[in-house]
Design an enzyme around this catalytic site. Structure first.
Site, PDB file in Angstrom:
ATOM      1  N   ARG A 129       0.867  -1.245  -0.152  1.00  0.00           N
ATOM      2  CA  ARG A 129      -0.027   0.026   0.005  1.00  0.00           C
ATOM      3  C   ARG A 129       0.920   1.319   0.003  1.00  0.00           C
ATOM      4  NH1 ARG A 129      -3.611  -2.693  -1.555  1.00  0.00           N
ATOM      5  NH2 ARG A 129      -5.691  -2.816  -0.818  1.00  0.00           N
ATOM      6  N   GLU A 165      -2.218   7.446  -4.257  1.00  0.00           N
ATOM      7  CA  GLU A 165      -2.820   6.852  -5.222  1.00  0.00           C
ATOM      8  C   GLU A 165      -4.224   7.569  -5.694  1.00  0.00           C
ATOM      9  OE1 GLU A 165      -1.477   2.899  -4.807  1.00  0.00           O
ATOM     10  OE2 GLU A 165      -3.395   2.198  -5.743  1.00  0.00           O
ATOM     11  N   HIS A 194      -1.149  -0.134  -9.939  1.00  0.00           N
ATOM     12  CA  HIS A 194      -1.816  -1.143  -8.812  1.00  0.00           C
ATOM     13  C   HIS A 194      -2.399  -2.236  -9.424  1.00  0.00           C
ATOM     14  CE1 HIS A 194      -3.278  -1.232  -4.520  1.00  0.00           C
ATOM     15  NE2 HIS A 194      -3.406  -2.173  -4.984  1.00  0.00           N
TER      16      HIS A 194
HETATM   17  C1  8YV Z   1      -7.135  -5.164  -5.288  1.00  0.00           C
HETATM   18  C2  8YV Z   1      -5.269  -5.251  -3.687  1.00  0.00           C
HETATM   19  O1  8YV Z   1      -7.549  -5.417  -6.618  1.00  0.00           O
HETATM   20  O2  8YV Z   1      -6.158  -7.034  -2.730  1.00  0.00           O
HETATM   21  C3  8YV Z   1      -5.435  -5.881  -2.530  1.00  0.00           C
HETATM   22  O3  8YV Z   1      -5.301  -5.665  -1.432  1.00  0.00           O
HETATM   23  O4  8YV Z   1      -4.491  -4.263  -3.565  1.00  0.00           O
HETATM   24  C4  8YV Z   1      -5.590  -5.390  -5.251  1.00  0.00           C
HETATM   25  O5  8YV Z   1      -5.328  -6.636  -5.628  1.00  0.00           O
HETATM   26  C5  8YV Z   1      -7.563  -4.002  -5.105  1.00  0.00           C
HETATM   27  O6  8YV Z   1      -7.522  -3.572  -3.555  1.00  0.00           O
HETATM   28  C6  8YV Z   1      -8.983  -3.438  -5.568  1.00  0.00           C
HETATM   29  O7  8YV Z   1      -9.966  -3.072  -4.488  1.00  0.00           O
END
Ligand code: 8YV
Length: 324
Positions: free
Chosen positions: A238, A267, A285
């Protein structure tokens, strides 16, 4: 009247159709996120919300959810949701563990290899017609095999990244607050070390912690200064785990070899200076973005919604929901 399910962003057709069989589905397939106002309205009118990392589900949104039973996040990370407020109001919160770690580990490895061997600038150079013959010093990079991989956060994704390192004969160091059981360390050929050591010794430092108050800006100027000058920072967790401004500064001054980022601090806004750097790969992402995995994630989201709206406990409640 059928229960209402609002899906706030694009979602695989098969999962939308599955939910339509039992519920009134309000689907935002526009590709743009809902505004906070639209999100609040949706919370007030829905029995279930299917959300994304870009949907900030805070206390004010939850409070509007008079008939809301579940917020089902399409992703493993759920830092976008105020779980305590949801829980206090009796709203289930679910995520998608167990289905995207291998895909995200694959992307992490694409970034490790891509950064070390300058895949992106070399492709750009070739397609721009600048390749006029083989050169002994053309796009020299660093080896990956035999090097030290440093993993911060050894949950599902960190472990999947570690497993792949064996194929590259790497030495794997990891750090997380709770050390893994000895048999897991043995299976992964991974050695637990204190945080500072993993940062100092890694040739490739890869981050796999969730975003929490404890991990926010865990990698800042001080930590980057500890890294080897030949090391790469790989980030698929993140954005806010890293202080991007400190990273941009270090990359500009070539204090580390490079970085490869799938996530950014603010982001989708790119941190100033990032796009001008040729020692940094930047991706939008896409950690879990394989056809198969996004489909599987969506059906797990649908399972959770169906569970909740049919009166059962959803199968993948976020950690912490039960403990409060
Ligand atoms: C998701 C991600 O696609 O799973 C996670 O934590 O970062 C991604 O794989 C994203 O969060 C979409 O909501």
């Amino acid at each position: 009247m059928k229960p209402v399910v609002t899906i706030t962003q694009t979602f695989p057709d098969s999962a939308v159709e599955r939910l339509r069989q039992s519920f009134e589905v309000r689907y935002n397939g526009s590709g743009d996120s809902l505004t906070p106002e639209a999100l609040g309205k949706a919370a007030g009118e829905s029995d279930a919300l299917v959300t994304y990392l870009s949907d900030k589900i805070d206390q004010s949104i939850i409070a509007k959810g008079e008939r809301l039973k579940i917020v089902a996040n399409y992703g493993a990370g759920f830092n976008n949701i105020d779980v305590a407020s949801a829980r206090a109001q009796g709203v289930w919160v679910t995520n998608t563990p167990g289905v995207l770690h291998e895909t995200t580990a694959d992307l992490t490895w694409a970034l490790i290899l891509g950064a070390a061997r300058q895949i992106v600038p070399a492709d750009r150079y070739t397609r721009e017609g600048r390749f006029h013959g083989w050169g002994a010093k053309l796009f020299l990079g660093h080896d990956v095999h035999g090097k030290t991989l440093g993993i911060i956060g050894c949950g599902e994704i960190g472990r999947a990244v570690a497993r792949r390192a064996r194929g590259f004969s790497m030495h794997v160091l990891y750090h997380q607050r709770n050390r893994l059981p000895a048999e897991d360390e043995k299976e992964l050929h991974a050695e637990w070390v204190p945080l500072e050591r993993v940062i100092r010794e890694a040739d490739f430092l890869t981050l796999h912690v969730p975003l929490t108050p404890e991990t926010q800006y865990m990698i800042g100027g001080k930590e980057i200064a500890m890294m080897k000058s030949t090391a790469y920072l790989i980030h698929t967790a993140r954005g806010k785990v890293v202080d991007d401004l400190a990273l941009v500064q270090a990359l500009r001054e070539k204090r580390i070899a490079g970085a490869a980022l799938d996530v950014f601090e603010n982001e989708p806004e790119l941190t100033g200076g990032l796009t001008g750097l040729d020692n940094c790969i930047i991706l939008p992402h896409i950690g879990s973005a394989s056809y198969a995995t996004r489909e599987t994630m969506a059906h797990l989201v649908a399972d959770n919604v169906i569970d909740a709206l049919e009166g059962r406990e959803p199968r993948t409640l976020v950690p912490g929901w039960k403990q409060g």
